[in-house]
Design an enzyme around this catalytic site. Structure first.
Site, mmCIF file in Angstrom:
data_model
loop_
_atom_site.group_PDB
_atom_site.id
_atom_site.type_symbol
_atom_site.label_atom_id
_atom_site.label_comp_id
_atom_site.label_asym_id
_atom_site.label_seq_id
_atom_site.Cartn_x
_atom_site.Cartn_y
_atom_site.Cartn_z
ATOM 1 C CG ASP A 254 -2.045 0.961 1.167
ATOM 2 O OD1 ASP A 254 -2.033 1.816 0.145
ATOM 3 O OD2 ASP A 254 -2.605 1.222 2.145
ATOM 4 C CB SER A 350 -5.330 6.693 4.224
ATOM 5 O OG SER A 350 -5.995 5.544 4.975
HETATM 6 N N1 ARG Z 1 -7.795 3.458 5.648
HETATM 7 C C1 ARG Z 1 -8.077 4.608 6.284
HETATM 8 C C2 ARG Z 1 -8.030 5.935 5.429
HETATM 9 O O1 ARG Z 1 -8.200 5.600 4.125
HETATM 10 C C3 ARG Z 1 -7.271 4.870 7.442
HETATM 11 C C4 ARG Z 1 -7.135 3.607 8.356
HETATM 12 C C5 ARG Z 1 -6.326 3.624 9.496
HETATM 13 N N2 ARG Z 1 -7.075 3.145 10.511
HETATM 14 C C6 ARG Z 1 -6.515 2.984 11.627
HETATM 15 N N3 ARG Z 1 -7.375 2.377 12.472
HETATM 16 N N4 ARG Z 1 -5.353 3.264 12.017
HETATM 17 O O2 ARG Z 1 -8.022 6.988 5.786
#
Ligand code: ARG
Length: 400
Positions: A254, A350
């Site tokens: 990712d 993210s």
């Molecule tokens: N996938 C999420 C985003 O697109 C962020 C995920 C991070 N989550 C976490 N619990 N640390 O922003």
């Protein structure tokens, strides 16, 4: 009438005295000096010029620590801020290190302070007390313009929030504005979508999954500065490179790099984070920070001002425990947070940075906010793309 004149005079006098006291005692401004040190015991090695090679990091650390100690034990301890090794060069007397030294003191005392600092250097580095040597001819310190010094410091990676915070001088400015200067907001059609980290004047690192909906660079912009509304700068995106092995809705590989259409000028508020060597190992329990404009709870709104949270590295073994992520954590991921929950990244964070401070307050990017189940849930810490694992991939795409 006389009474009025006397009162006015007393008032004027009081103001003058007040101003004098302020300028003499409290006007602490930064003063920058350049000094060269010789290290006769060492040969020049090209590795020293590679900014984040192990050899140069170790040697810089050793030099800075030595200079810190000398000034912290001196009468200038209250005025000494820090030393910063700028570069190395070979000379016929061995290796030479070029160092930028910062002090804070009232401008009225420039001459005495410089004289004292010169003497301290002379006393400590002329003899065989230290591995560092200085030319015996005074003066050792060459004054440097603030703009030039700032330019040098801002073109170095990883200068951000002072951590752990130190109270040095009353009146020293807070770092808040310039705490995380590499943090950028990746925006689609003008609204915040993901975080990203600046690694050069025109390259950023982010998460591949940020582009699950659209990979068209024309739809994306990047903003800099700690607030989303009224940012310091905005840039268009020239290109987006997503890891070849990344597959949408899976968590492996990712990572993506984004190139800006025009480079950003570095300043105190906008500059790069350091990329660690592929060999850097961060041990479990290390304290790290994650920053972003993400929600503070699932489905929550995005804040306008950048937020930070301190989390701890958790080993992949623990993170793969049946009660935690039961085997979903691969070697290209790094786990951070708390098994007790609460502190975590969340939606909107993210692509943003997970950073650690090494070598006396230089920040390194070790993770990219990637995934997690919920936010801040017990036994569900955050998962990040492990930057060291992709260090060579980043180099192959950006040459950084
Ligand atoms: N996938 C999420 C985003 O697109 C962020 C995920 C991070 N989550 C976490 N619990 N640390 O922003």
């Amino acid at each position: 009438m006389v009474g009025l004149i006397v009162t006015a005079l007393v008032l004027v006098l009081a103001i003058i005295i007040g101003l004098l006291i302020y300028f003499l005692a409290y006007d602490q401004s930064s003063h920058y000096y350049q000094a060269s040190f010789q290290i006769p015991s060492m040969e020049y090695d090209p590795e020293f010029s590679v900014e984040h090679s192990k050899a140069s990091r170790d040697l810089k650390e050793k030099i800075n620590t030595e200079i810190d100690q000398v000034f912290q034990r001196s009468i200038l301890s209250q005025h000494y801020i820090k030393s910063h090794v700028v570069n190395f060069r070979p000379t016929n007397r061995g290796l030479e290190a070029n160092v930028l030294i910062t002090f804070q003191f009232p401008s009225t005392r420039v001459d005495t302070m410089k004289w004292q600092a010169d003497n301290i250097l002379h006393e400590n580095f002329k003899s065989s007390k230290s591995f560092l040597k200085i030319d015996i001819s005074l003066p050792h310190l060459r004054e440097m313009h603030e703009a030039q010094a700032k330019h040098i410091l801002n073109s170095c990676c990883g200068l951000g929030m002072e951590y752990p915070p130190v109270e040095r001088i009353a009146g020293g400015k807070t770092a808040a504005q310039a705490a995380w200067p590499w943090q950028a907001s990746l925006q689609m059609d003008g609204s915040h979508w993901c975080g990203a980290s600046l690694i050069s004047q025109d390259w950023l690192v982010t998460a591949a999954h940020c582009f699950d909906n659209s990979k068209n660079p024309k739809l994306w912009t990047v903003s800099f500065g700690a607030t989303l509304r009224s940012p310091l700068m905005r840039r268009k995106v020239d290109s987006i490179i997503i890891h070849e092995n990344y597959a949408a809705h899976k968590h492996d590989d990712d990572i993506a790099v984004v190139r800006l259409s025009t480079p950003v000028p570095f300043s105190e508020e906008v500059h790069t984070v350091c990329l660690p060597d592929a060999t850097l190992e961060v041990s479990p329990k290390s304290k790290v920070f994650v920053t972003g404009w993400g929600a503070s709870k699932v489905n929550g709104p995005f804040p306008n001002t950048l937020r930070q949270v301190q989390v701890e590295i958790i080993s992949n073994d623990i993170c793969n425990h049946v009660n935690v992520y039961g085997g979903a954590v691969s070697s290209g991921m790094i786990c951070a947070g708390f098994l007790t929950g609460k502190h975590d990244a969340c939606e909107g964070d993210s692509g943003g940075p997970l950073v650690i401070t090494l070598d006396r307050n230089i920040w390194y990017l070790i993770g990219i906010v990637s995934w997690g189940i919920g936010c801040g849930k017990e036994n569900k810490p955050g998962l990040y793309t492990r930057v060291t694992h992709y260090r060579d991939w980043i180099k192959s795409k950006t040459n950084i």
